[in-house]
Scaffold this motif. Structure first.
Motif, PDB file in Angstrom:
ATOM      1  N   ASN A 245      73.594  32.913  65.100  1.00 51.20           N
ATOM      2  CA  ASN A 245      73.156  32.915  63.695  1.00 51.20           C
ATOM      3  C   ASN A 245      72.456  31.799  63.299  1.00 51.20           C
ATOM      4  N   GLU A 246      72.705  30.693  64.262  1.00 51.84           N
ATOM      5  CA  GLU A 246      71.696  29.276  64.018  1.00 51.84           C
ATOM      6  C   GLU A 246      70.542  29.671  64.371  1.00 51.84           C
ATOM      7  N   ILE A 247      70.130  30.175  65.651  1.00 50.40           N
ATOM      8  CA  ILE A 247      68.787  30.667  66.323  1.00 50.40           C
ATOM      9  C   ILE A 247      67.896  31.605  65.093  1.00 50.40           C
ATOM     10  N   PHE A 248      68.539  32.534  64.631  1.00 54.50           N
ATOM     11  CA  PHE A 248      67.985  33.388  63.652  1.00 54.50           C
ATOM     12  C   PHE A 248      67.685  32.771  62.325  1.00 54.50           C
ATOM     13  N   ASP A 249      68.082  31.533  62.313  1.00 58.18           N
ATOM     14  CA  ASP A 249      67.817  30.726  61.022  1.00 58.18           C
ATOM     15  C   ASP A 249      66.409  30.056  61.262  1.00 58.18           C
ATOM     16  N   TYR A 250      65.862  30.123  62.455  1.00 56.54           N
ATOM     17  CA  TYR A 250      64.687  29.484  62.826  1.00 56.54           C
ATOM     18  C   TYR A 250      63.530  30.285  63.083  1.00 56.54           C
ATOM     19  N   GLY A 251      63.717  31.813  63.292  1.00 60.82           N
ATOM     20  CA  GLY A 251      62.795  32.697  63.379  1.00 60.82           C
ATOM     21  C   GLY A 251      63.186  34.264  63.965  1.00 60.82           C
ATOM     22  N   ARG A 252      62.377  34.842  64.500  1.00 67.09           N
ATOM     23  CA  ARG A 252      63.087  36.182  64.888  1.00 67.09           C
ATOM     24  C   ARG A 252      62.328  36.163  66.528  1.00 67.09           C
ATOM     25  N   PRO A 253      63.257  35.940  67.340  1.00 67.12           N
ATOM     26  CA  PRO A 253      62.792  36.107  68.769  1.00 67.12           C
ATOM     27  C   PRO A 253      62.688  37.724  69.174  1.00 67.12           C
ATOM     28  N   ALA A 254      61.738  37.677  70.243  1.00 68.17           N
ATOM     29  CA  ALA A 254      61.499  38.924  70.849  1.00 68.17           C
ATOM     30  C   ALA A 254      63.018  39.473  71.323  1.00 68.17           C
ATOM     31  N   ALA A 255      63.848  38.623  72.043  1.00 71.03           N
ATOM     32  CA  ALA A 255      65.112  38.662  72.746  1.00 71.03           C
ATOM     33  C   ALA A 255      65.692  37.577  72.819  1.00 71.03           C
ATOM     34  N   VAL A 256      66.859  37.729  72.992  1.00 69.49           N
ATOM     35  CA  VAL A 256      67.728  36.345  73.357  1.00 69.49           C
ATOM     36  C   VAL A 256      68.697  36.927  74.611  1.00 69.49           C
ATOM     37  N   ARG A 257      68.463  36.225  75.635  1.00 68.25           N
ATOM     38  CA  ARG A 257      69.141  36.257  76.812  1.00 68.25           C
ATOM     39  C   ARG A 257      70.327  35.203  76.913  1.00 68.25           C
ATOM     40  N   LEU A 258      71.564  35.579  77.430  1.00 71.58           N
ATOM     41  CA  LEU A 258      72.645  34.796  77.674  1.00 71.58           C
ATOM     42  C   LEU A 258      72.747  34.231  78.876  1.00 71.58           C
ATOM     43  N   ALA A 259      72.860  32.994  79.282  1.00 66.40           N
ATOM     44  CA  ALA A 259      73.115  32.461  80.618  1.00 66.40           C
ATOM     45  C   ALA A 259      74.239  31.613  80.485  1.00 66.40           C
ATOM     46  N   VAL A 260      75.310  31.493  81.308  1.00 67.61           N
ATOM     47  CA  VAL A 260      76.510  30.660  81.248  1.00 67.61           C
ATOM     48  C   VAL A 260      76.594  30.220  82.379  1.00 67.61           C
ATOM     49  N   LEU A 261      77.385  28.974  82.601  1.00 75.24           N
ATOM     50  CA  LEU A 261      77.669  28.445  83.937  1.00 75.24           C
ATOM     51  C   LEU A 261      79.142  29.238  84.289  1.00 75.24           C
ATOM     52  N   LEU A 262      79.836  29.364  83.608  1.00 66.78           N
ATOM     53  CA  LEU A 262      81.029  30.143  84.152  1.00 66.78           C
ATOM     54  C   LEU A 262      81.781  30.920  83.052  1.00 66.78           C
ATOM     55  N   GLU A 263      82.144  32.101  83.320  1.00 64.96           N
ATOM     56  CA  GLU A 263      82.576  32.991  82.319  1.00 64.96           C
ATOM     57  C   GLU A 263      84.335  33.247  82.810  1.00 64.96           C
ATOM     58  N   ARG A 264      84.849  33.688  81.605  1.00 65.51           N
ATOM     59  CA  ARG A 264      86.404  34.027  81.858  1.00 65.51           C
ATOM     60  C   ARG A 264      86.951  35.377  80.964  1.00 65.51           C
TER      61      ARG A 264
END
Length: 170
Positions: A110-129
């Motif tokens: 939601n915050e990112i899309f307040d700043y523009g319209r990216p071509a894509a958003v990819r998610l990278a995380v250190l650790l998932e559960r």
């Protein structure tokens, strides 16, 4: 039951390798890193440096986008959001420390899309559960961990970065 936490440096090395492949696949000139305060921002800074990417990574504070303000209240410290100059048509690689329910990622989007319209958003995380409450998954991940429902894992830092297990507040 004692849970052994994974080595943070090993997780960071794995994450950096996988993010480098993602950046190469998406074309480096089209990519920008954006970390979620606080742990994700630390990781984005580290990855930006390790990967030799130009400029500074962005950082988002999701305090105003949380869906639990009625229960938890506003965070005591709200940090400024810092985005790359123009994210329109860019591939934003969103960096976070721990992926659990998916609610933090929803707020960051939601915050990112307040700043523009990216071509894509990819998610990278250190650790998932396990424990998603929303249909969100990481594109790249440093590792995974399973914990009892009343425990959570947190990244502490910034120097040195280390993982801790805490009892969840409800």
């Amino acid at each position: 039951m004692t849970i052994e936490l994974p080595n943070v440096e090993t997780l960071i090395d794995t994450l950096a390798e996988r993010v480098a492949m993602l950046v190469e696949q998406e074309q480096p000139e089209r990519c920008c890193l954006v970390g979620i305060h606080q742990g994700g921002a630390w990781l984005a800074n580290l990855l930006q440096e390790r990967l030799g990417l130009a400029g500074e990574p962005g950082a988002v504070d999701i305090a105003f986008y949380r869906d639990d303000l009625d229960r938890a209240g506003l965070q005591a410290q709200v940090r400024p959001t810092r985005m790359p100059l123009d994210i329109d048509n860019q591939v934003v690689i969103l960096i976070d420390d721990i992926l659990y329910t998916g609610r933090t990622i929803r707020a960051a989007l939601n915050e990112i899309f307040d700043y523009g319209r990216p071509a894509a958003v990819r998610l990278a995380v250190l650790l998932e559960r396990p424990g998603r409450e929303l249909p969100i998954s990481a594109d790249v991940c440093g590792g995974s961990i399973e914990l009892p429902p009343r425990q959570r894992v947190k990244l502490r830092g910034p120097a040195p970065l280390h993982l801790v297990i805490e009892e969840a507040r409800e």
